[in-house]
Write an enzyme that holds these catalytic residues in place. Structure first.
Site, PDB file in Angstrom:
ATOM      1  N   LYS A   1       0.832  -1.208   0.000  1.00  0.00           N
ATOM      2  CA  LYS A   1       0.000   0.000   0.000  1.00  0.00           C
ATOM      3  C   LYS A   1       0.862   1.252   0.000  1.00  0.00           C
ATOM      4  O   LYS A   1       0.527   2.234  -0.657  1.00  0.00           O
ATOM      5  CB  LYS A   1      -0.947   0.004   1.202  1.00  0.00           C
ATOM      6  CG  LYS A   1      -2.022  -1.041   1.068  1.00  0.00           C
ATOM      7  CD  LYS A   1      -3.199  -0.788   1.948  1.00  0.00           C
ATOM      8  CE  LYS A   1      -4.328  -1.735   1.535  1.00  0.00           C
ATOM      9  NZ  LYS A   1      -5.381  -1.824   2.480  1.00  0.00           N
TER      10      LYS A   1
ATOM     11  N   LYS B   1      -4.855  -9.590  -6.313  1.00  0.00           N
ATOM     12  CA  LYS B   1      -6.110  -9.862  -5.600  1.00  0.00           C
ATOM     13  C   LYS B   1      -7.175  -8.833  -5.952  1.00  0.00           C
ATOM     14  O   LYS B   1      -6.855  -7.670  -6.227  1.00  0.00           O
ATOM     15  CB  LYS B   1      -5.835  -9.934  -4.099  1.00  0.00           C
ATOM     16  CG  LYS B   1      -6.235  -8.752  -3.331  1.00  0.00           C
ATOM     17  CD  LYS B   1      -6.052  -8.826  -1.861  1.00  0.00           C
ATOM     18  CE  LYS B   1      -5.999  -7.367  -1.433  1.00  0.00           C
ATOM     19  NZ  LYS B   1      -6.608  -6.954  -0.258  1.00  0.00           N
TER      20      LYS B   1
ATOM     21  N   LYS C   1     -10.783  -3.468  -3.083  1.00  0.00           N
ATOM     22  CA  LYS C   1     -11.685  -2.312  -3.056  1.00  0.00           C
ATOM     23  C   LYS C   1     -11.051  -1.077  -3.665  1.00  0.00           C
ATOM     24  O   LYS C   1     -11.717  -0.223  -4.193  1.00  0.00           O
ATOM     25  CB  LYS C   1     -11.973  -1.943  -1.600  1.00  0.00           C
ATOM     26  CG  LYS C   1     -12.935  -2.790  -0.875  1.00  0.00           C
ATOM     27  CD  LYS C   1     -13.095  -2.210   0.525  1.00  0.00           C
ATOM     28  CE  LYS C   1     -13.212  -3.304   1.549  1.00  0.00           C
ATOM     29  NZ  LYS C   1     -12.869  -2.938   2.884  1.00  0.00           N
TER      30      LYS C   1
END
Ligand code: TYM
Length: 348
Positions: free
Chosen positions: A119, A209, A212
């Site tokens: 991230k 993956k 969101k």
């Protein structure tokens, strides 16, 4: 005797998608429905985790309520006292325990967390927050405050579960029996009847993956997608040029992902099929279009029925459940917090 606790949470930082649904929400709701006489079930909304990466704060309050609605529509029994539904920020012990635990967790340990590395790599340096860095310690507090033994999460969160176990063992070693150590990951899978953690892949890029925070949303099936929009996303899912259905995550990640999704969605639609049965049924099929149509139809059926249930959810019932669970959650969490405060010398 106190009952073992099963606990999980899903952040409210965006629309929820099928990875959240099948990775975390459904496994715990399944337990809540079948085994609430044996276990205490805590399903919460980790709202303080929602802005560890930048979000639109105007939408957060609604998103939090929406998570609670999704849990209810997925079948969480709201009238069962063994089941708690609460918001993290309404139980201040989560924040307080995190501040204490921070002093017993190494900078290097947090730096090695894969999710932090992934991230933070996507953000410029000044947007990588201390909150993002500290995310796993807050998650450990969420789990340890309630003495949770079983924590259904998707595969991307197993590292955070392992660090939670490390923190609990470290604190117990230093201060005596403070925390229940959650079961190791392999036992968690066994408990939830799985061989391995679930990782639904992005439909456009099946090596990564489903997430969101994907910018385009083209490879993500959101629970709020219309059945038609979801159908189109499945029909345009990336596959391969081999032209023959085969379950091989390395050579055919797109097709393998669709086989997994099809199994989950069929189960949610009430058909008792295993992944192996789905694989056996479709292996060798040479027309990807036909296979995708079957997946798309099944997905459309699932979303239509889920969304019909969502439309029936009553906000007042949810608010009443949140408020009563938050009283219980504060009591349990404060007992653990007091134990820790005493152990570290803040209380006598
Ligand atoms: P969040 O909101 O990012 O994800 C919620 C859950 O969904 C799972 N998940 C997936 N499972 C399978 N395939 C995917 N593509 C996929 N994407 C997401 C995640 O693994 C997760 O289980 N840190 C947690 C929230 C949290 C939490 C907790 C969970 C905070 N405190 C304490 C358990 C216990 C998270 O990542 O949420």
């Amino acid at each position: 005797m106190t009952r073992p606790v099963i606990l999980t949470g899903v952040r409210a930082n965006n629309d929820l998608h099928i990875g959240n649904y099948f990775g975390a929400i459904l496994p715990i709701i399944d337990m809540a429905r079948r085994r609430s006489a044996e276990y205490t079930v805590n399903l919460f909304i980790p709202d303080l985790h929602s802005f560890t990466t930048p979000i639109n704060h105007d939408q957060l309050f609604d998103s939090i309520m929406n998570n609670a609605r999704v849990y209810a529509a997925a079948g969480l029994p709201l009238d069962d006292d063994a089941i708690q539904l609460y918001r993290q920020s309404y139980v201040s012990a989560h924040s307080e325990l995190t501040i204490i635990l921070n002093n017993f967790v190494g900078f290097g340990e947090m730096e090695r967390m894969t999710q932090f590395k992934d991230k933070s790599a996507k953000l410029s340096n000044d947007r990588v927050s201390v909150g993002l860095f500290d995310y796993p310690v807050l998650m450990a507090s969420d789990i340890l405050l309630y003495n949770a033994m079983y924590v259904p999460v998707g595969d991307d969160q197993t590292q955070h579960l392992e660090i939670t176990r490390d923190i609990a063992e470290r604190m117990n070693h230093k201060f005596g029996e403070l925390f229940t150590v959650p079961e190791p990951v392999a036992k968690q899978h066994q408990f939830f009847g799985k061989d391995q953690g679930l990782r639904i892949k992005d439909l456009q890029n099946p090596t990564k993956k489903m997430s969101k925070s994907d910018e385009t949303g083209k490879g993500v099936i959101f629970l709020s997608d219309t059945p038609d929009a979801a159908r189109k996303k499945i029909m345009s899912a990336a596959t391969d040029s081999l032209g023959r259905v085969h379950y091989d995550k390395e050579a055919q990640p797109g097709i393998s992902n669709l086989l997994e999704i099809l199994t989950l969605v069929r189960q949610a639609n009430g058909r008792a099929v295993s992944l192996q049965q789905t694989i056996d049924e479709f292996t060798g099929l040479e027309r990807y279009g036909k296979f995708k149509t079957i997946v798309a139809d099944e997905m459309a059926e699932f979303l239509a029925s889920f969304q019909a249930r969502l439309a029936q959810v009553d906000d007042d019932t949810i608010l009443r459940k949140l408020e009563s669970s938050e009283i219980t959650a504060n009591q349990t969490a404060n007992q653990t917090l007091l134990r820790v405060q005493k152990a570290v010398g803040l209380r006598c």
